[in-house]
Structures are given as structure tokens and as C-alpha cells.
Design an enzyme around this catalytic site. Structure first.
Site, mmCIF file in Angstrom:
data_model
loop_
_atom_site.group_PDB
_atom_site.id
_atom_site.type_symbol
_atom_site.label_atom_id
_atom_site.label_comp_id
_atom_site.label_asym_id
_atom_site.label_seq_id
_atom_site.Cartn_x
_atom_site.Cartn_y
_atom_site.Cartn_z
ATOM 1 N N LYS A 115 -5.753 -1.884 6.834
ATOM 2 C CA LYS A 115 -5.723 -0.365 7.220
ATOM 3 C C LYS A 115 -7.091 -0.034 7.831
ATOM 4 O O LYS A 115 -7.042 1.001 8.412
ATOM 5 C CB LYS A 115 -5.760 0.454 5.571
ATOM 6 C CG LYS A 115 -4.385 0.265 4.903
ATOM 7 C CD LYS A 115 -4.422 0.811 3.644
ATOM 8 C CE LYS A 115 -2.966 0.874 3.070
ATOM 9 N NZ LYS A 115 -2.967 1.249 1.746
ATOM 10 N N GLY A 161 2.963 4.189 -9.576
ATOM 11 C CA GLY A 161 2.890 4.536 -8.156
ATOM 12 C C GLY A 161 4.209 4.881 -7.431
ATOM 13 O O GLY A 161 3.951 5.170 -6.250
#
Ligand code: ATR
Length: 524
Positions: free
Chosen positions: A320, A494
Site C-alpha cells: 500500500k 471486518g
């Protein structure tokens, strides 16, 4: 919306025996020890496959004597293959007995071509004029193959060109990419040999995209196998199940207008993104495909993205941050946090976004039934890419936070950006949590996959009043969440955040709104 986005449900015409049509065919590799077993497997998958490969090297010695009967038993075009050990096969006998077995398969060929093998696979270093002559006489096409189970040759183009001997032979190269740069080599060679009738395959996990994008490679055939059906782990070769290839990846619908998306990360064992996007593209009638790309070098992934014209990608652990240097444009969030989980190709280059932030805050606020986090004292566990997104949203929605991280310097750097408190994951940190425990947000990878039995805050005793969120979506309840739930806390996993951030990615990728709510299975 341009036409190229429409998903065409048209399937190809029935395949004629031994006649190549201009679309990659799905071949099922049959690796049973008896012909009967192979037929049973074929019956289960017949509707998904165009052709089968009889791997005669897997048959028992008695059954090998009967190979000639197989095409009639199968009632579908068949390839006869007797693979040697060096090429990944199970044939241990000498070369002469292998040639004899191939000859038996082609012998006494009939006028009715349906009773003959449609193809025979002969290695490019094998030269037995008798077999080749027999094959040509009885209408069996020769696939001239080259295998490298240990890597990817530089000269695939030359190998393909040199392998071809007589007019109607199909040349085949199967190599084992060790990185996506090797996959780039495969796509380049495929482009350089557009004039050849060929089969081209990348073996192993890096090669998965070559199997799904066989048509883009101009490969006549993509090979599949049924997991658990062979005594060799075909899945290790990167072969997909024919049902998965047909239904999950909608292989027959992939055409020149299909837009390619994917996810880049490593090890990519636990991801629901391919399920979400492939299902959503189907329900939204979008002519697009979403592939997993196991990435060991982000540079190699970006080169492959250019080579195959990838339109956009989800970026996950551990890239990322590394992907940011490839961006021509960054969203405010990416600029602020340095973490990007979504890239989209535009005319001036890659545009980067981060949907973790919006996915997180929508999910948490919806769960709490509030509009903001004003007055809430919050602990964020972790200081990586996801923690950056979480911290930014906590700040935006006016919460006060303490950041705890294994590496304290990272906690400090992140905390200072938003004027939050910070500490290490130790007794001092856990003691500080007592003042920041309205909401606890777990953002590390601890609790998933190889760390499934771990809890990063196991020294912290829940009072039962905390709201505890774990961004991990598989397992649905991590060890930390189970402990919190047992203490009476309100807990949220999540999955909801995953779906919300994926829906946002969908908007960036396609520039359109979702009309349906595809919700993939919760198990990767
Ligand atoms: P992501 O983008 O998913 O947040 P990341 O940027 O690699 O991934 O961050 C991973 C986070 O998990 C980090 O906070 C990391 O702690 P360090 O900064 O000390 O590396 C945390 N993490 C990973 N493994 C951990 C472990 N075994 N114990 C505690 N924290 C761990």
C-alpha cells in the site's frame, strides 16, 4: 457507458472435433489410474469443458494397454499425452516404451474421426517419423510441446518458432514463472507469435492469469484439473478447476472488450476481493474480470499491468505504501497518509485512492448508530497502512485516540500527524488504554492466517463496556474479538468494512454506481 463494459453471455458454438475455432478451449486434464475413473470425472465436469487430455502416464500398466478405446468412451475431443518425468509427468519407463504407448493410442485409427484422438502431444525434442506420419494420416493433430518446470526461458518466442515442424502442428510452451516479470515475458512472446497456432502457459501461482487470459495470449487451449482427483498436486501447477474457471472467472465471456482488474499483494491467501468483484461484474452485466496477482515485486506488477492493459487494481499488504511512487495523481487521503489501496489507470497515468478510510468509518458509525465520534476515547492498535486510514477517520469524525504499536516509533509518527497519544504494545501501553477504551480498533494482521491463535492486546482485560472492532474479516471473529465478546463487549468484525470499501473501489474502477448488492461468501 461504452459497449465494452457490457457482459456478453453468448457461448461459443459447439466445438467440432479436432477443428480449432478462434477461442481458447477449456481442457480438463484427466489423471486417474483407470480409464473408467477418468470418464467418471469427465461426466461431472462435461458441461464446463471442450476437450480432455488423457494423461496416459497416470494410468496403471494394464489400463495403458486400453488407451485406444478412450476417445470413443469420452465422446469429446481428446488429447493423448504420455508425459516424461523431466517434463512433470509420471512415465518412468524408457523412451522406447513411451513411444510404443503413444503408437498404441494412435494405431488402427478409424475412418470416423470421433473414435480417434483429436490431438497427440509430442515433445519438441522427440522425433519419431512413424508416429508423426500415423497422426497425420488419421487426422490427429500434433501438439509440439516444450516444458520448463523450473523457470521461464528468455527465448520463448524462438522456442515457439523453432518447435513448429510441419504446417498444421500446434506449438506449445509451458514454463514456470518465478515472478510477474516472467509473466511479462510470456505475454510479450505471445504478442510476437500472433501468427502461430499455439498453446502458451505459465505454470504455478504466478501463472494463474495466463490460464484465465488464454484468449488474450492467443493460446488455443487452457488446461484445468479437478482438485483431489490426482496423485499429483495439479493445483500446485496453478491449474484451476473447470467449474471455477467457467463460473467464477466466466472464461467463455472473456473477449477483446473485457476489462481486466485485479488485486496485488502477497501472500494473498486470504482475500474476498476476487469473489466480490467477479460476482459483482456478473450481476451488474459488466464485461470485466478481476484476477489475483501474487506480487513479490511491485515494479514487476506495474510492468505486467502495462503489458496486459490492466485498468485498475486493489493494492493490499505489503504494497500500500510502495505503490504510491507509481502514481500520477493522488487523492487527498493518499497524499496525507502515504497509503494507497486502489489504483485506476487514466490517460495521464495511475490515479491512487484509499477506500479503507471510508469503508472503516461508514462501518463503525453505522454500527454505533452515530454521526460522529465526538467525545469518544479510542485506542487504535497498529500503525500500518490500515491504521493510517483509521486514524485519519477518527480525527475527521472528532474522536480522541491513543495509538499502540509493536514498533513504538511508527506509533509516534502516526500519532503526531493527528495530535493523538501513542505507546508501545506493552504494560505501559495497556495501562494507558484504560483511558482510551470507549472504542478499541484492532488494525494489525495479528489474528489472521498464520497468527490465528494470537491476540495483540491479550494483556488488556476488557471491562465489557468497550466497543471492539477488528478490521480482519477472516476469521469472522478473531481471538481478540472472541475474548471481547465473552467479556460482554459489543464487537464488530471486518466483513462489513470490507464490503463497503470494495463497493467504493467498484465506483472508482467502473465510474458507475452499484445497482445490486453482491455479498460474497464470508470464507475466502
Ligand atoms: P496494513 O496495511 O494491513 O496495515 P502494514 O502496513 O504492513 O499492513 O502494517 C501491519 C501492522 O501490523 C503494523 O502495525 C505492524 O506492527 P509493526 O509496525 O511493529 O511492524 C503490525 N503487526 C504485524 N505483525 C505483528 C505482530 N506479530 N505483533 C504485533 N503487531 C504486528
Amino acid at each position: 457507458m461504452s459497449n465494452c463494459w457490457r457482459y456478453s453471455p453468448e457461448l461459443p458454438e459447439d466445438i467440432e472435433y479436432g477443428i480449432i475455432i478462434n477461442m481458447a478451449k477449456i481442457c480438463l486434464c484427466l489423471t486417474g489410474s483407470t480409464l473408467q475413473r477418468d470418464i467418471e470425472v469427465l461426466e461431472k465436469y462435461r458441461k464446463f469443458v471442450d476437450i480432455v487430455e488423457l494423461r496416459a502416464d497416470y494410468l496403471t500398466p494394464d489400463e495403458r494397454l486400453l488407451v485406444r478405446r478412450f476417445p470413443e468412451m469420452a465422446g469429446i475431443p481428446c488429447i493423448l499425452t504420455v508425459r516424461r518425468e523431466i517434463d512433470g509427468g509420471l512415465f518412468h519407463g524408457g523412451e522406447w516404451s513411451r513411444i510404443k504407448l503413444i503408437s498404441m493410442g494412435l494405431a488402427f485409427a478409424e475412418a470416423d474421426r470421433r473414435r480417434n484422438f483429436a490431438y497427440v502431444d509430442l515433445e519438441n525434442d522427440l522425433s519419431v517419423p512413424g508416429i508423426e506420419e500415423a497422426a497425420r494420416t488419421f487426422g490427429t493433430r500434433i501438439i509440439r510441446s516444450y516444458h520448463n518446470m523450473n523457470g521461464t526461458d528468455d527465448g520463448i518466442t524462438e522456442i515457439l518458432r523453432k518447435s513448429k515442424r510441419i504446417g498444421d502442428e500446434i506449438v506449445k510452451v509451458a514454463v514456470a514463472p518465478r515472478s510477474l516479470d516472467d509473466v511479462v515475458k510470456i505475454f510479450r512472446s505471445a504478442r510476437e507469435t500472433e501468427d502461430l497456432e499455439k498453446i502458451i502457459i505459465g505454470i504455478g501461482e504466478f501463472g494463474l492469469c495466463t490460464r484465465v487470459l488464454a484468449d488474450r495470449l492467443g493460446s488455443q487451449i487452457t488446461y484445468t484439473s479437478v482438485k483431489g482427483e490426482s496423485n499429483m498436486p495439479m493445483a500446485a501447477l496453478g491449474q484451476l478447476d473447470p467449474k471455477e474457471l467457467s463460473e467464477f472467472y466466466r472464461f467463455k465471456s472473456i473477449n477483446e472488450g473485457t476489462t481486466i482488474f485485479g488485486i496485488a499483494g502477497f501472500p494473498l491467501k486470504v482475500t474476498l476481493s476476487p469473489s466480490f468483484f467477479n460476482a459483482t461484474f456478473g450481476t451488474e452485466s459488466i464485461n470485466a474480470i478481476y484476477l489475483p496477482f501474487p506480487v513479490v515485486s511491485i515494479g514487476a506488477f506495474m510492468r505486467l499491468a502495462d503489458e496486459i492493459g490492466l485498468k485498475g487494481a486493489s493494492i493490499t499488504v505489503p504494497y500500500k505504501e510502495a505503490v504510491v511512487s507509481y502514481l500520477a495523481q493522488k487523492s487527498d487521503h493518499v497524499r496525507l497518509t502515504g497509503a494507497c489501496n486502489t489504483i485506476v489507470r487514466e490517460e495521464d497515468g495511475w490515479h491512487g485512492y484509499n477506500t479503507d478510510a471510508m469503508g472503516f468509518s461508514n462501518s463503525l458509525l453505522n454500527f454505533l448508530g452515530t454521526k460522529d465520534l465526538k467525545g469518544k476515547r479510542i485506542t487504535i492498535v497498529g500503525a500500518g497502512g490500515v491504521a493510517h486510514a483509521v486514524a485519519e477517520e477518527v480525527h475527521r469524525f472528532r474522536g480522541k485516540a491513543l495509538i499502540l504499536n509493536r514498533t513504538p516509533i511508527r506509533a509516534r509518527e502516526l500519532a503526531e500527524t493527528f495530535d493523538f497519544k501513542w505507546a508501545a504494545l506493552d504494560t505501559v501501553g495497556f495501562a494507558r488504554m484504560e483511558k482510551y477504551n470507549d472504542i478499541i480498533i484492532q488494525t494489525t494482521s495479528v489474528g489472521m492466517d498464520s497468527q490465528i491463535d494470537s491476540d495483540p492486546i491479550e494483556m488488556y482485560k476488557f471491562s465489557g463496556k468497550e466497543t471492539v472492532m477488528d478490521v480482519i474479516y477472516y476469521p469472522q471473529q478473531t481471538k481478540c474479538l472472541k475474548r471481547a465478546a465473552a467479556a460482554g463487549c459489543r464487537v464488530i468484525g471486518g466483513y462489513d468494512m470490507f464490503i463497503r470499501q470494495a463497493q467504493e473501489q467498484f465506483r472508482f474502477f467502473t465510474k458507475q454506481e452499484l445497482s445490486t448488492q453482491a455479498a460474497p461468501n464470508r470464507t475466502p
